[in-house]
Design a protein around this motif. Structure first.
Motif, mmCIF file in Angstrom:
data_model
loop_
_atom_site.group_PDB
_atom_site.id
_atom_site.type_symbol
_atom_site.label_atom_id
_atom_site.label_comp_id
_atom_site.label_asym_id
_atom_site.label_seq_id
_atom_site.Cartn_x
_atom_site.Cartn_y
_atom_site.Cartn_z
ATOM 1 N N ILE A 30 0.832 -1.204 0.000
ATOM 2 C CA ILE A 30 0.000 0.000 0.000
ATOM 3 C C ILE A 30 0.870 1.258 0.000
ATOM 4 C CG2 ILE A 30 -1.648 1.334 1.383
ATOM 5 C CD1 ILE A 30 -2.921 -1.399 2.126
ATOM 6 N N GLU A 31 1.949 1.250 0.757
ATOM 7 C CA GLU A 31 2.864 2.405 0.753
ATOM 8 C C GLU A 31 3.439 2.639 -0.646
ATOM 9 O OE1 GLU A 31 5.793 3.398 3.915
ATOM 10 O OE2 GLU A 31 5.057 1.536 4.819
ATOM 11 N N THR A 32 3.845 1.569 -1.315
ATOM 12 C CA THR A 32 4.379 1.687 -2.673
ATOM 13 C C THR A 32 3.317 2.225 -3.615
ATOM 14 O OG1 THR A 32 5.908 -0.135 -2.273
ATOM 15 C CG2 THR A 32 5.436 0.412 -4.577
ATOM 16 N N LEU A 33 2.115 1.702 -3.510
ATOM 17 C CA LEU A 33 1.008 2.180 -4.333
ATOM 18 C C LEU A 33 0.738 3.657 -4.071
ATOM 19 C CD1 LEU A 33 -1.271 1.453 -6.334
ATOM 20 C CD2 LEU A 33 -2.649 0.785 -4.372
ATOM 21 N N ALA A 34 0.722 4.038 -2.822
ATOM 22 C CA ALA A 34 0.443 5.432 -2.448
ATOM 23 C C ALA A 34 1.511 6.377 -2.978
ATOM 24 C CB ALA A 34 0.332 5.563 -0.935
ATOM 25 N N SER A 35 2.758 5.915 -3.030
ATOM 26 C CA SER A 35 3.838 6.786 -3.508
ATOM 27 C C SER A 35 3.684 7.129 -4.989
ATOM 28 C CB SER A 35 5.200 6.140 -3.246
ATOM 29 O OG SER A 35 5.397 5.025 -4.092
ATOM 30 N N ASN A 36 2.871 6.362 -5.699
ATOM 31 C CA ASN A 36 2.649 6.601 -7.124
ATOM 32 C C ASN A 36 1.279 7.208 -7.416
ATOM 33 O OD1 ASN A 36 5.170 5.472 -8.013
ATOM 34 N ND2 ASN A 36 4.335 3.479 -7.475
ATOM 35 N N CYS A 37 0.604 7.688 -6.374
ATOM 36 C CA CYS A 37 -0.750 8.235 -6.530
ATOM 37 C C CYS A 37 -0.780 9.721 -6.179
ATOM 38 C CB CYS A 37 -1.720 7.525 -5.576
ATOM 39 S SG CYS A 37 -2.016 5.813 -5.933
ATOM 40 N N LYS A 38 -1.801 10.371 -6.678
ATOM 41 C CA LYS A 38 -2.074 11.749 -6.272
ATOM 42 C C LYS A 38 -2.709 11.730 -4.883
ATOM 43 C CE LYS A 38 -2.680 13.325 -10.976
ATOM 44 N NZ LYS A 38 -2.030 14.538 -11.317
ATOM 45 N N ILE A 39 -2.733 12.894 -4.248
ATOM 46 C CA ILE A 39 -3.195 12.984 -2.860
ATOM 47 C C ILE A 39 -4.625 12.490 -2.680
ATOM 48 C CG2 ILE A 39 -3.743 14.608 -0.993
ATOM 49 C CD1 ILE A 39 -1.184 16.086 -1.677
ATOM 50 N N ASP A 40 -5.528 12.791 -3.602
ATOM 51 C CA ASP A 40 -6.909 12.330 -3.429
ATOM 52 C C ASP A 40 -6.996 10.804 -3.475
ATOM 53 O OD1 ASP A 40 -6.273 12.463 -6.159
ATOM 54 O OD2 ASP A 40 -8.342 12.851 -6.764
ATOM 55 N N ALA A 41 -6.181 10.168 -4.297
ATOM 56 C CA ALA A 41 -6.152 8.701 -4.335
ATOM 57 C C ALA A 41 -5.517 8.154 -3.058
ATOM 58 C CB ALA A 41 -5.393 8.217 -5.559
ATOM 59 N N GLN A 42 -4.504 8.850 -2.527
ATOM 60 C CA GLN A 42 -3.902 8.443 -1.262
ATOM 61 C C GLN A 42 -4.923 8.521 -0.129
ATOM 62 O OE1 GLN A 42 -0.574 11.060 -0.716
ATOM 63 N NE2 GLN A 42 0.834 9.732 -1.850
ATOM 64 N N GLN A 43 -5.724 9.571 -0.133
ATOM 65 C CA GLN A 43 -6.756 9.707 0.899
ATOM 66 C C GLN A 43 -7.728 8.548 0.834
ATOM 67 O OE1 GLN A 43 -8.190 13.610 -0.158
ATOM 68 N NE2 GLN A 43 -6.969 14.613 1.432
ATOM 69 N N GLN A 44 -8.089 8.135 -0.377
ATOM 70 C CA GLN A 44 -9.003 7.007 -0.527
ATOM 71 C C GLN A 44 -8.350 5.705 -0.071
ATOM 72 O OE1 GLN A 44 -12.288 7.550 -1.317
ATOM 73 N NE2 GLN A 44 -12.397 5.479 -0.500
ATOM 74 N N LEU A 45 -7.066 5.530 -0.372
ATOM 75 C CA LEU A 45 -6.337 4.351 0.118
ATOM 76 C C LEU A 45 -6.365 4.301 1.641
ATOM 77 C CD1 LEU A 45 -3.114 4.162 -2.091
ATOM 78 C CD2 LEU A 45 -4.816 2.368 -1.801
ATOM 79 N N PHE A 46 -6.099 5.450 2.262
ATOM 80 C CA PHE A 46 -6.099 5.541 3.716
ATOM 81 C C PHE A 46 -7.480 5.170 4.268
ATOM 82 C CE2 PHE A 46 -6.792 7.934 7.648
ATOM 83 C CZ PHE A 46 -5.701 7.534 8.407
ATOM 84 N N LYS A 47 -8.521 5.753 3.711
ATOM 85 C CA LYS A 47 -9.883 5.472 4.181
ATOM 86 C C LYS A 47 -10.229 3.993 4.017
ATOM 87 C CE LYS A 47 -11.836 10.034 3.311
ATOM 88 N NZ LYS A 47 -12.745 10.810 2.463
ATOM 89 N N ASN A 48 -9.870 3.423 2.868
ATOM 90 C CA ASN A 48 -10.168 2.009 2.632
ATOM 91 C C ASN A 48 -9.402 1.111 3.604
ATOM 92 O OD1 ASN A 48 -11.840 2.728 0.513
ATOM 93 N ND2 ASN A 48 -10.363 2.214 -1.066
ATOM 94 N N LEU A 49 -8.160 1.455 3.871
ATOM 95 C CA LEU A 49 -7.331 0.648 4.756
ATOM 96 C C LEU A 49 -7.906 0.591 6.164
ATOM 97 C CD1 LEU A 49 -4.704 -0.936 5.259
ATOM 98 C CD2 LEU A 49 -3.601 1.258 5.747
ATOM 99 N N ILE A 50 -8.390 1.714 6.676
ATOM 100 C CA ILE A 50 -8.816 1.754 8.088
ATOM 101 C C ILE A 50 -10.293 1.395 8.290
ATOM 102 C CG2 ILE A 50 -7.001 3.429 8.590
ATOM 103 C CD1 ILE A 50 -9.237 5.529 9.021
ATOM 104 N N GLU A 51 -10.988 1.036 7.222
ATOM 105 C CA GLU A 51 -12.380 0.610 7.387
ATOM 106 C C GLU A 51 -12.445 -0.615 8.292
ATOM 107 O OE1 GLU A 51 -14.352 -0.187 3.714
ATOM 108 O OE2 GLU A 51 -14.527 1.935 3.214
ATOM 109 N N PRO A 52 -13.494 -0.724 9.085
ATOM 110 C CA PRO A 52 -13.631 -1.900 9.952
ATOM 111 C C PRO A 52 -13.622 -3.188 9.139
ATOM 112 C CG PRO A 52 -15.244 -0.226 10.539
ATOM 113 C CD PRO A 52 -14.587 0.227 9.262
ATOM 114 N N GLY A 53 -12.926 -4.181 9.681
ATOM 115 C CA GLY A 53 -12.829 -5.477 9.005
ATOM 116 C C GLY A 53 -12.988 -6.610 10.006
ATOM 117 N N GLU A 54 -12.753 -7.812 9.536
ATOM 118 C CA GLU A 54 -12.997 -8.998 10.358
ATOM 119 C C GLU A 54 -11.734 -9.699 10.835
ATOM 120 O OE1 GLU A 54 -16.003 -10.082 11.442
ATOM 121 O OE2 GLU A 54 -16.739 -8.225 10.547
ATOM 122 N N GLY A 55 -10.551 -9.255 10.451
ATOM 123 C CA GLY A 55 -9.322 -9.952 10.807
ATOM 124 C C GLY A 55 -8.860 -9.689 12.229
#
Length: 138
Positions: free
Chosen positions: A73-98
């Protein structure tokens, strides 16, 4: 120049039904385009101090794929614009089951991404509260 950071605390929650967890890492995203994570090592003894009945090696077994995913995810974020990074961050911290969960996002203002990550990691993982005002100090 001040940078605004959103951050989330990564938590290890081996017994979801009890709800008890331990903070094991930080993910941070800044409005300057920085996106970083830091996680404890597999030998983090506090895990087994808090969860003594946890099978030895289980934390390390779960931690390895988490670290791989965060690195990806860090590698992906380094190649994205800020709005895409914000979406990555939001998706990452969404509640999950693990066994790993994320806290609600917090905000921090700092001048340096590495210093911000260090401050958050020391505060939430290593319980370094020297920078936090206490009621006795007022």
């Amino acid at each position: 120049m001040d940078i605004y950071f959103n951050y989330s605390i990564i938590r290890f929650l081996p017994y979801r039904d009890i709800g008890e967890f331990i903070n094991i890492g930080i993910v941070i995203h800044g409005n300057d385009g920085s996106f970083s994570t830091r996680v404890v090592d597999a030998g983090y003894s506090r895990v087994y101090d808090v969860f003594p009945a946890l099978l030895k090696g289980l934390f390390a077994q779960h931690l390895k794929p988490l670290k791989r995913e965060l690195s990806r995810i860090e590698t992906l974020a380094s190649n994205c614009k800020i709005d895409a990074q914000q979406q990555l961050f939001k998706n990452l911290i969404e509640p999950g089951e693990g066994v790993f969960t994320y806290s609600q996002a917090g905000t921090l203002v700092a001048k340096d991404p590495q210093a911000a990550l260090d401050e958050l990691f020391n505060r939430y993982i290593h319980h370094d509260f020297k920078h936090v005002a206490s009621p006795e100090g007022k």
